[in-house]
Scaffold this motif. Structure first.
Motif, PDB file in Angstrom:
ATOM      1  N   LEU A  35      41.268  21.873  44.203  1.00  0.00           N
ATOM      2  CA  LEU A  35      41.530  23.266  44.588  1.00  0.00           C
ATOM      3  C   LEU A  35      40.667  24.210  43.769  1.00  0.00           C
ATOM      4  O   LEU A  35      40.123  25.196  44.294  1.00  0.00           O
ATOM      5  CB  LEU A  35      43.010  23.591  44.389  1.00  0.00           C
ATOM      6  N   LEU A  36      40.533  23.931  42.488  1.00  0.00           N
ATOM      7  CA  LEU A  36      39.719  24.783  41.616  1.00  0.00           C
ATOM      8  C   LEU A  36      38.259  24.778  42.068  1.00  0.00           C
ATOM      9  O   LEU A  36      37.570  25.796  42.014  1.00  0.00           O
ATOM     10  CB  LEU A  36      39.826  24.304  40.173  1.00  0.00           C
ATOM     11  N   SER A  37      37.815  23.642  42.546  1.00  0.00           N
ATOM     12  CA  SER A  37      36.407  23.502  42.937  1.00  0.00           C
ATOM     13  C   SER A  37      36.123  24.079  44.320  1.00  0.00           C
ATOM     14  O   SER A  37      35.096  24.748  44.521  1.00  0.00           O
ATOM     15  CB  SER A  37      36.021  22.020  42.903  1.00  0.00           C
ATOM     16  N   ASP A  38      37.039  23.840  45.276  1.00  0.00           N
ATOM     17  CA  ASP A  38      36.699  24.103  46.674  1.00  0.00           C
ATOM     18  C   ASP A  38      37.502  25.213  47.346  1.00  0.00           C
ATOM     19  O   ASP A  38      37.095  25.691  48.416  1.00  0.00           O
ATOM     20  CB  ASP A  38      36.894  22.817  47.505  1.00  0.00           C
ATOM     21  N   ALA A  39      38.644  25.587  46.812  1.00  0.00           N
ATOM     22  CA  ALA A  39      39.553  26.493  47.525  1.00  0.00           C
ATOM     23  C   ALA A  39      39.080  27.939  47.445  1.00  0.00           C
ATOM     24  O   ALA A  39      38.306  28.322  46.566  1.00  0.00           O
ATOM     25  CB  ALA A  39      40.964  26.369  46.953  1.00  0.00           C
ATOM     26  N   ALA A  60      37.919  22.625  33.032  1.00  0.00           N
ATOM     27  CA  ALA A  60      37.139  22.989  34.219  1.00  0.00           C
ATOM     28  C   ALA A  60      37.169  24.492  34.469  1.00  0.00           C
ATOM     29  O   ALA A  60      36.167  25.070  34.915  1.00  0.00           O
ATOM     30  CB  ALA A  60      37.670  22.233  35.433  1.00  0.00           C
ATOM     31  N   VAL A  61      38.287  25.133  34.179  1.00  0.00           N
ATOM     32  CA  VAL A  61      38.377  26.585  34.351  1.00  0.00           C
ATOM     33  C   VAL A  61      37.410  27.288  33.398  1.00  0.00           C
ATOM     34  O   VAL A  61      36.687  28.218  33.789  1.00  0.00           O
ATOM     35  CB  VAL A  61      39.817  27.080  34.118  1.00  0.00           C
ATOM     36  N   ILE A  62      37.392  26.869  32.147  1.00  0.00           N
ATOM     37  CA  ILE A  62      36.538  27.518  31.148  1.00  0.00           C
ATOM     38  C   ILE A  62      35.068  27.431  31.554  1.00  0.00           C
ATOM     39  O   ILE A  62      34.284  28.359  31.302  1.00  0.00           O
ATOM     40  CB  ILE A  62      36.745  26.861  29.766  1.00  0.00           C
ATOM     41  N   GLU A  63      34.692  26.343  32.220  1.00  0.00           N
ATOM     42  CA  GLU A  63      33.299  26.150  32.629  1.00  0.00           C
ATOM     43  C   GLU A  63      33.027  26.612  34.054  1.00  0.00           C
ATOM     44  O   GLU A  63      31.906  26.460  34.549  1.00  0.00           O
ATOM     45  CB  GLU A  63      32.941  24.658  32.509  1.00  0.00           C
ATOM     46  N   HIS A  64      34.020  27.170  34.718  1.00  0.00           N
ATOM     47  CA  HIS A  64      33.847  27.540  36.131  1.00  0.00           C
ATOM     48  C   HIS A  64      32.788  28.638  36.258  1.00  0.00           C
ATOM     49  O   HIS A  64      32.762  29.589  35.479  1.00  0.00           O
ATOM     50  CB  HIS A  64      35.175  28.027  36.708  1.00  0.00           C
ATOM     51  N   THR A  67      33.176  34.350  37.817  1.00  0.00           N
ATOM     52  CA  THR A  67      33.737  35.273  36.820  1.00  0.00           C
ATOM     53  C   THR A  67      35.201  35.577  37.095  1.00  0.00           C
ATOM     54  O   THR A  67      36.030  35.600  36.179  1.00  0.00           O
ATOM     55  CB  THR A  67      32.929  36.583  36.804  1.00  0.00           C
ATOM     56  N   TYR A  68      35.532  35.828  38.366  1.00  0.00           N
ATOM     57  CA  TYR A  68      36.914  36.126  38.721  1.00  0.00           C
ATOM     58  C   TYR A  68      37.843  34.993  38.299  1.00  0.00           C
ATOM     59  O   TYR A  68      38.928  35.221  37.749  1.00  0.00           O
ATOM     60  CB  TYR A  68      37.041  36.344  40.230  1.00  0.00           C
ATOM     61  N   THR A  69      37.429  33.766  38.580  1.00  0.00           N
ATOM     62  CA  THR A  69      38.278  32.615  38.279  1.00  0.00           C
ATOM     63  C   THR A  69      38.589  32.548  36.791  1.00  0.00           C
ATOM     64  O   THR A  69      39.743  32.348  36.386  1.00  0.00           O
ATOM     65  CB  THR A  69      37.582  31.320  38.744  1.00  0.00           C
ATOM     66  N   ARG A  70      37.583  32.722  35.967  1.00  0.00           N
ATOM     67  CA  ARG A  70      37.804  32.696  34.513  1.00  0.00           C
ATOM     68  C   ARG A  70      38.659  33.877  34.076  1.00  0.00           C
ATOM     69  O   ARG A  70      39.501  33.762  33.184  1.00  0.00           O
ATOM     70  CB  ARG A  70      36.466  32.701  33.773  1.00  0.00           C
ATOM     71  N   SER A  71      38.456  35.027  34.720  1.00  0.00           N
ATOM     72  CA  SER A  71      39.229  36.205  34.309  1.00  0.00           C
ATOM     73  C   SER A  71      40.706  36.046  34.632  1.00  0.00           C
ATOM     74  O   SER A  71      41.568  36.546  33.905  1.00  0.00           O
ATOM     75  CB  SER A  71      38.680  37.465  34.978  1.00  0.00           C
ATOM     76  N   PHE A  72      41.026  35.330  35.718  1.00  0.00           N
ATOM     77  CA  PHE A  72      42.433  35.090  36.033  1.00  0.00           C
ATOM     78  C   PHE A  72      43.082  34.238  34.935  1.00  0.00           C
ATOM     79  O   PHE A  72      44.215  34.495  34.529  1.00  0.00           O
ATOM     80  CB  PHE A  72      42.575  34.400  37.385  1.00  0.00           C
ATOM     81  N   PHE A  73      42.355  33.250  34.461  1.00  0.00           N
ATOM     82  CA  PHE A  73      42.899  32.404  33.395  1.00  0.00           C
ATOM     83  C   PHE A  73      43.069  33.210  32.105  1.00  0.00           C
ATOM     84  O   PHE A  73      44.007  32.971  31.330  1.00  0.00           O
ATOM     85  CB  PHE A  73      41.982  31.206  33.157  1.00  0.00           C
ATOM     86  N   ALA A  74      42.201  34.173  31.867  1.00  0.00           N
ATOM     87  CA  ALA A  74      42.298  35.010  30.663  1.00  0.00           C
ATOM     88  C   ALA A  74      43.614  35.772  30.618  1.00  0.00           C
ATOM     89  O   ALA A  74      44.070  36.182  29.546  1.00  0.00           O
ATOM     90  CB  ALA A  74      41.126  35.987  30.604  1.00  0.00           C
ATOM     91  N   ARG A  75      44.263  35.956  31.782  1.00  0.00           N
ATOM     92  CA  ARG A  75      45.507  36.723  31.833  1.00  0.00           C
ATOM     93  C   ARG A  75      46.702  35.861  32.199  1.00  0.00           C
ATOM     94  O   ARG A  75      47.726  36.366  32.638  1.00  0.00           O
ATOM     95  CB  ARG A  75      45.362  37.882  32.831  1.00  0.00           C
ATOM     96  N   ASN A  76      46.581  34.560  31.988  1.00  0.00           N
ATOM     97  CA  ASN A  76      47.669  33.634  32.312  1.00  0.00           C
ATOM     98  C   ASN A  76      48.749  33.695  31.224  1.00  0.00           C
ATOM     99  O   ASN A  76      48.474  33.389  30.071  1.00  0.00           O
ATOM    100  CB  ASN A  76      47.112  32.215  32.412  1.00  0.00           C
ATOM    101  N   PRO A  77      49.984  34.102  31.560  1.00  0.00           N
ATOM    102  CA  PRO A  77      51.034  34.211  30.541  1.00  0.00           C
ATOM    103  C   PRO A  77      51.714  32.880  30.215  1.00  0.00           C
ATOM    104  O   PRO A  77      52.514  32.820  29.278  1.00  0.00           O
ATOM    105  CB  PRO A  77      52.036  35.176  31.175  1.00  0.00           C
TER     106      PRO A  77
END
Length: 527
Positions: A35-39, A60-64, A67-77
């Motif tokens: 999902l991270l790769s293709d969705a 995989a997220v850190i290396e994605h 930019t949006y994908t990494r930014s979503f993880f930056a705000r993961n509670p």
């Protein structure tokens, strides 16, 4: 740049199904990686922002590349803050800004602190515009206390913001700091304690600046006299009434008559009874007298006058005065409101005096017991005592705030309290799950939704709840693993509930594979 709300609003039904898979606790690590790769972006948003992730997925997220994908993880509670700070030096300012802003969590929750060294690195290296949001919420208590003496000047500058709690020695050191920015920031805070400066800078019309000064800054005699004689706004006198620098003579005036001459004239009128005399000498605004009544520096005469004030709010406020005995409190005619908001209160940095807390917990005054019930460090004997208290506010405040609040109290509080932050009770560590199926037919939809938390809720009840009039109840029931397979299959085609249906941990492997292989478009096997 689209907002998260826009991204989700633009997601079609197949995309929402895949987003449900991203939250499904039973899917494998390989599914999440796919999902991270293709969705689509909406799926990656949900995956990276709204759940705990396995280590391989975090890598995989850190290396994605997105930019949006990494930014979503930056705000993961949900993930460990140490995982989020792997984005500390992300090449995109957008990601770094979201890391500094922190997770968006529903009140009263606060994001967990970032590692101290990460915060220091941000303050030291990030542009100031990236630090203007909610970074302060991610600073640990330990780092916050050390900031005023930190070896890095930019960190000390942040520490100046704790000015009101700093010792005289710390303030003096910051006022003579070798760094111009630290020194100037300290000087701006110090002048708030200078009555002459406050007098010169006080706005002459109602505004936020005037409110802040009248409430918190040092007041000169001229400012106080001017407010008493010619208030600019209707709340001016009420605001200075809570200011800790208000001089004793002004406290006396606001507790009684603001014009001594009138008070003297009234005192010589023999034709007035005590009640008439009090009504004439008291400040005409009960809000002012109520604020004065909360002050700890009241003299004996002011206390006596306020305990028999004609306004019930004033009598209630003064009944909490720390110098009163239980017997003196009992003689005051006060009424305790039962319709207040009973919510979570963060623990103070400096724990309250344990003797005072115990005295409040044992008091006959419900409001003092409510104060004790908010204490996160309340010992077991007082927890047990207050859990059985006859005051709703005491019980709910204990449930909202104490980490060891017992399960029966949490459930009882949820059933009896319908005010703000009611849902916070369900996040407390001991909130029960067993037995909640009994509420499946309750008239209150928030109580009905509890049945979806019980692993033993019968399939027929779960299926019925997926057709509830309230969306929150339908959504919660749709994720219950006891939902009959036939109903789950139907809901995967439901525009409103497909997202929740795909997140159901009972979803079978064939359906998961089919959704993955068809980009969320195919739920059932071809005919």
């Amino acid at each position: 740049m689209p907002t998260p709300d826009q991204i989700w609003a633009d997601a079609d039904l197949p995309t929402r199904r895949l987003a449900g898979l991203a939250l499904n606790p039973s899917v494998t690590e390989s599914v999440l990686l796919r999902l991270l790769s293709d969705a689509p972006l909406a799926v990656r948003m949900v995956l990276c922002r709204d759940r705990i992730l396995p280590d391989a997925v975090v890598d995989a997220v850190i290396e994605h590349p997105d930019t949006y994908t990494r930014s979503f993880f930056a705000r993961n509670p949900y993930v460990d803050p140490a995982q989020r700070v792997r984005l500390l030096d992300d090449p995109e300012w957008f990601v770094r800004a979201h890391l500094a802003e922190g997770p968006r969590v529903a009140a009263p929750a606060q994001p967990r602190p970032l590692p101290d060294e990460a915060v220091v690195h941000m303050i030291s290296t990030y542009d100031d515009e990236l630090l203007g949001g909610l970074l302060y919420q991610q600073i640990s208590t330990r780092l916050g206390r050390s900031m005023p003496t930190h070896p890095i000047a930019k960190v000390r500058r942040w520490g100046v913001g704790r000015w009101a709690s700093l010792s005289a020695d710390m303030r003096a050191a910051l006022l003579t700091d070798p760094d111009d920015g630290v020194r100037e920031t300290a000087q701006r805070h110090a002048r708030h304690q200078d009555p002459a400066w406050v007098e010169s800078a006080l706005p002459d019309q109602p505004c936020h600046g005037r409110t802040d000064m009248l409430l918190h800054h040092a007041l000169s005699k001229a400012v106080v006299d001017d407010v008493l004689a010619r208030p600019v706004g209707k709340e001016d006198k009420a605001m200075i009434a809570v200011n800790p620098t208000l001089p004793p003579d002004a406290v006396v005036l606001l507790a009684a008559d603001p014009v001594p001459r009138i008070r003297g004239l009234i005192a010589h009128r023999a034709d007035l009874g005590p009640a008439e005399r009090r009504a004439l000498v008291a400040d005409p605004d009960p809000h002012v007298r109520t604020n004065i009544a909360y002050r700890a520096d009241l003299g004996p005469a002011e206390l006596r006058a306020l305990t028999t004030d004609p306004h019930p709010g004033v009598r209630l406020a003064v009944s909490l005065h720390p110098t009163l005995s239980e017997e003196e409190r009992a003689r005051i005619d006060y009424q305790v409101p039962v319709d207040h908001d009973f919510v979570f209160h963060p623990a103070p940095e400096v724990p309250r005096d344990s003797k005072t807390v115990r005295g409040n917990a044992l008091s006959n005054h419900p409001l003092l017991r409510r104060q004790a019930a908010r204490d996160h460090l309340l010992p077991p004997d007082l927890v047990a005592r207050l859990a059985a208290d006859d005051d709703l506010g005491v019980r709910v405040l204990l449930a909202q705030n104490h980490p060891d609040a017992p399960a029966p109290l949490l459930l009882r509080s949820f059933l009896e309290y319908t005010g703000p932050e009611r849902s916070h009770l369900t996040t407390r560590p001991n909130f029960p799950t067993n037995g909640l199926a009994a509420f499946a037919d309750h008239e209150d939809p928030e109580v009905r939704a509890l049945a979806a938390r019980d692993p033993e809720t019968e399939p027929t009840a779960v299926e019925r709840l997926t057709q509830d009039p309230e969306h929150a109840v339908r959504a919660a029931a749709t994720r219950h693993p006891n939902l009959p397979r036939s109903r789950l299959a139907v809901l995967l085609d439901d525009e409103e509930l497909a997202h929740d249906a795909a997140a159901n941990p009972a979803l079978d492997l064939d359906t998961i594979r089919r959704l993955l292989n068809t980009d969320g478009r195919q739920v059932r096997p071809p005919a």
